[in-house]
Design a protein around this motif. Structure first.
Motif, PDB file in Angstrom:
ATOM      1  N   SER A  47       0.835  -1.206   0.000  1.00 22.52           N
ATOM      2  CA  SER A  47       0.000   0.000   0.000  1.00 22.52           C
ATOM      3  C   SER A  47       0.868   1.254   0.000  1.00 22.52           C
ATOM      4  O   SER A  47       0.626   2.199  -0.767  1.00 22.52           O
ATOM      5  CB  SER A  47      -0.914  -0.014   1.222  1.00 22.52           C
ATOM      6  OG  SER A  47      -1.650   1.178   1.300  1.00 22.52           O
ATOM      7  N   SER A  48       1.874   1.276   0.840  1.00 24.47           N
ATOM      8  CA  SER A  48       2.773   2.434   0.905  1.00 24.47           C
ATOM      9  C   SER A  48       3.529   2.627  -0.401  1.00 24.47           C
ATOM     10  O   SER A  48       3.666   3.752  -0.891  1.00 24.47           O
ATOM     11  CB  SER A  48       3.764   2.269   2.061  1.00 24.47           C
ATOM     12  OG  SER A  48       3.105   2.327   3.303  1.00 24.47           O
ATOM     13  N   LEU A  49       4.008   1.540  -0.966  1.00 24.65           N
ATOM     14  CA  LEU A  49       4.724   1.632  -2.241  1.00 24.65           C
ATOM     15  C   LEU A  49       3.790   2.100  -3.350  1.00 24.65           C
ATOM     16  O   LEU A  49       4.184   2.860  -4.231  1.00 24.65           O
ATOM     17  CB  LEU A  49       5.361   0.296  -2.608  1.00 24.65           C
ATOM     18  CG  LEU A  49       6.527  -0.154  -1.722  1.00 24.65           C
ATOM     19  CD1 LEU A  49       6.973  -1.552  -2.119  1.00 24.65           C
ATOM     20  CD2 LEU A  49       7.683   0.828  -1.782  1.00 24.65           C
ATOM     21  N   GLY A  50       2.545   1.658  -3.309  1.00 26.00           N
ATOM     22  CA  GLY A  50       1.574   2.068  -4.322  1.00 26.00           C
ATOM     23  C   GLY A  50       1.304   3.561  -4.299  1.00 26.00           C
ATOM     24  O   GLY A  50       1.070   4.173  -5.343  1.00 26.00           O
ATOM     25  N   LYS A  51       1.353   4.156  -3.123  1.00 27.03           N
ATOM     26  CA  LYS A  51       1.112   5.592  -3.014  1.00 27.03           C
ATOM     27  C   LYS A  51       2.220   6.410  -3.668  1.00 27.03           C
ATOM     28  O   LYS A  51       1.993   7.543  -4.066  1.00 27.03           O
ATOM     29  CB  LYS A  51       0.977   5.983  -1.551  1.00 27.03           C
ATOM     30  CG  LYS A  51      -0.286   5.462  -0.908  1.00 27.03           C
ATOM     31  CD  LYS A  51      -0.332   5.764   0.562  1.00 27.03           C
ATOM     32  CE  LYS A  51      -1.570   5.118   1.186  1.00 27.03           C
ATOM     33  NZ  LYS A  51      -1.549   5.243   2.646  1.00 27.03           N
ATOM     34  N   LEU A  52       3.388   5.832  -3.771  1.00 29.75           N
ATOM     35  CA  LEU A  52       4.519   6.552  -4.374  1.00 29.75           C
ATOM     36  C   LEU A  52       4.418   6.691  -5.882  1.00 29.75           C
ATOM     37  O   LEU A  52       4.922   7.649  -6.447  1.00 29.75           O
ATOM     38  CB  LEU A  52       5.823   5.810  -4.061  1.00 29.75           C
ATOM     39  CG  LEU A  52       6.596   6.308  -2.888  1.00 29.75           C
ATOM     40  CD1 LEU A  52       7.871   5.510  -2.737  1.00 29.75           C
ATOM     41  CD2 LEU A  52       6.908   7.766  -3.019  1.00 29.75           C
ATOM     42  N   ARG A  53       3.825   5.697  -6.511  1.00 31.20           N
ATOM     43  CA  ARG A  53       3.717   5.680  -7.980  1.00 31.20           C
ATOM     44  C   ARG A  53       5.082   5.851  -8.645  1.00 31.20           C
ATOM     45  O   ARG A  53       5.221   6.576  -9.629  1.00 31.20           O
ATOM     46  CB  ARG A  53       2.739   6.738  -8.460  1.00 31.20           C
ATOM     47  CG  ARG A  53       1.339   6.490  -7.960  1.00 31.20           C
ATOM     48  CD  ARG A  53       0.368   7.489  -8.469  1.00 31.20           C
ATOM     49  NE  ARG A  53      -0.955   7.126  -7.958  1.00 31.20           N
ATOM     50  CZ  ARG A  53      -2.055   7.723  -8.316  1.00 31.20           C
ATOM     51  NH1 ARG A  53      -2.015   8.695  -9.194  1.00 31.20           N
ATOM     52  NH2 ARG A  53      -3.188   7.345  -7.816  1.00 31.20           N
TER      53      ARG A  53
END
Length: 125
Positions: A47-53
């Motif tokens: 989830s955290s990595l996904g927010k970075l894009r």
């Protein structure tokens, strides 16, 4: 990470979320932490990595589509993989597109369908 303490990982992710800390400063530690087998925070990390894009996250997110942690072995819906595929779908650029195209041919129907959905959403089908 040095102590390999699962409780520390959980608390660090909670504090990061509560403080609205920039995920970007956690990029490299999260990428390094994801495949470690001594914690259970894989979904929060994805989830955290996904927010970075960020294209830098593509290899880790791709790993998340195929690796099933022992504690998620019961999940026939492959929630971690689906979450990673959606994160890939939000990342601009050729790295994410190529990862989704590879997943389009996966043997798992759930992975295939979600990859196709993300490619369609991106207008790349």
């Amino acid at each position: 990470m040095e102590r390999q303490d699962a409780d520390d990982v959980e608390m660090a992710l909670i504090v990061k979320a509560a403080a609205s800390a920039s995920v970007e400063e956690f990029l490299e530690p999260l990428i390094e932490l994801f495949p470690a087998d001594w914690h259970r925070e894989y979904e929060d990390i994805v989830s955290s990595l996904g927010k970075l894009r960020s294209p830098k996250t593509v290899p880790t997110l791709l790993l998340a589509t195929h690796w099933v942690p022992e504690y998620l072995d019961w999940d026939e819906n492959r929630a971690l993989a689906v979450q990673a595929i959606w994160a890939l779908g939000a990342i601009p650029g050729p790295e994410a597109r190529e990862a989704l195209e590879d997943l389009r041919d996966d043997e798992n129907e759930i992975i295939r369908e979600n990859a196709v959905n993300q490619l369609a959403r991106r207008g790349e089908l």
